[in-house]
Design a protein around this motif. Structure first.
Motif: not given
Length: 317
Positions: A254-274
């Protein structure tokens, strides 16, 4: 011949002690004497959320102040094919009064002593047993001793579910660690699932198995554990998990993480849609902590799964 699908809104009305409300269907209705979650038919032009607010006012005399979208399940009864939109209702105004049911009862997850329940509600009762927070172990990074100490603290403060994910430990260390996590978690009633290792889950006495996305893509049937979940990143993976009748999924980041730097985050709107219209609970994952719980629930998440923040600032489920 296919029948028209009837949309129904149902409410899981909860109290601070974790109990939820069920009602017994009255004589003269379909399935008289069966227990159900309060709610009713979605009328033309209504959203399921608005229909539930209206129905709870009419049936119970309460006014909803907050609700969270949760699960959508379909069931073919003899009289109708229904699509049930389940919402959780943690806040309302007014005293609960029975207007349409034969009886009402407040019950605890895992201790529902009223029967029979409507057939569609079995998976809902199981889903309500899932804690709201999952802690994902990282013993290979923080050290086994430090992870076990953090686990004890989190369990003492109410963490209810642990995923053991330790590909970085050798087989002997991983087996000993998983067995110890299960022992400590079960001592306080918490669930443990093992990531991607059926044999270890069996040997350690874990409650279930967690599948990475690559394993989910390979499966043709659900593994034989009480609890089975999966990590998902796309609608296709989510729908595959639903087809296999898994008990929960993790969706992120949902947000950027230290374990996967640079990986695009979904954000809450996209999370809700998925996660829309899925039949199983979805945990939000990725850069989250306890402060994100309300946003997660508003987006339809069952709860939050975390790695680092869980062991840093554990809170009660």
């Amino acid at each position: 011949m296919s029948r028209k699908v009837v949309n129904v809104a149902a409410g899981v009305i909860t109290r601070e002690d974790g109990s939820f409300l069920i009602g017994q269907r009255a004589p003269g209705t379909f399935y008289p004497g069966y227990w159900e979650f309060p709610g009713g038919k979605v009328e033309a032009g209504e959203s399921p959320a608005d229909a539930l607010k209206r129905e709870l006012d009419e049936e119970l005399g309460i006014r909803v102040e907050r609700l969270y979208p949760w699960l959508v399940r379909e069931h073919a009864y003899e009289h109708a094919h229904v699509r049930l939109h389940f919402f959780e209702v943690p806040q309302w105004q007014g005293a609960v009064n029975d207007h349409v049911h034969s009886a009402l009862a407040w019950v605890q997850p895992g201790h529902v002593d009223r029967s029979p329940m409507l057939p569609a509600n079995g998976p809902i009762l199981k889903a309500l047993r899932l804690p709201r927070r999952m802690g994902i172990t990282c013993a290979a990074a923080m050290g086994v001793a430090a992870q076990l100490d953090a686990l004890d603290q989190a369990l003492a403060q109410g963490l209810g579910m642990v995923q053991v994910r330790e590909a970085g430990l050798d087989a002997r260390e991983r087996r000993a660690f998983a067995t110890e996590v299960v022992r400590r978690a079960h001592a306080v009633g918490a669930l443990v699932v093992i990531n991607d290792d059926e044999a270890l889950a069996d040997e350690a006495g874990a409650d279930g198995l967690h599948l990475p996305a690559r394993r989910l893509a390979e499966l043709t049937q659900r593994p034989a554990f009480e609890w089975v979940g999966a990590s998902c990143h796309s609608r296709e993976e989510l729908e595959r998990a639903a087809a296999l009748e898994l008990d929960y999924v993790l969706l992120g980041p949902v947000k950027e993480t230290l374990s996967h730097p640079g990986q695009p985050a979904l954000g809450w709107d996209a999370f809700a849609a998925l996660r829309a219209d899925l039949p199983m609970p979805v945990f939000a994952l990725g850069g989250l902590d306890d402060a994100d719980m309300t946003d997660a629930r508003l987006a339809g998440a069952h709860g939050v799964a975390a790695i680092r923040s869980c062991w840093r600032t554990p809170r009660r489920d």
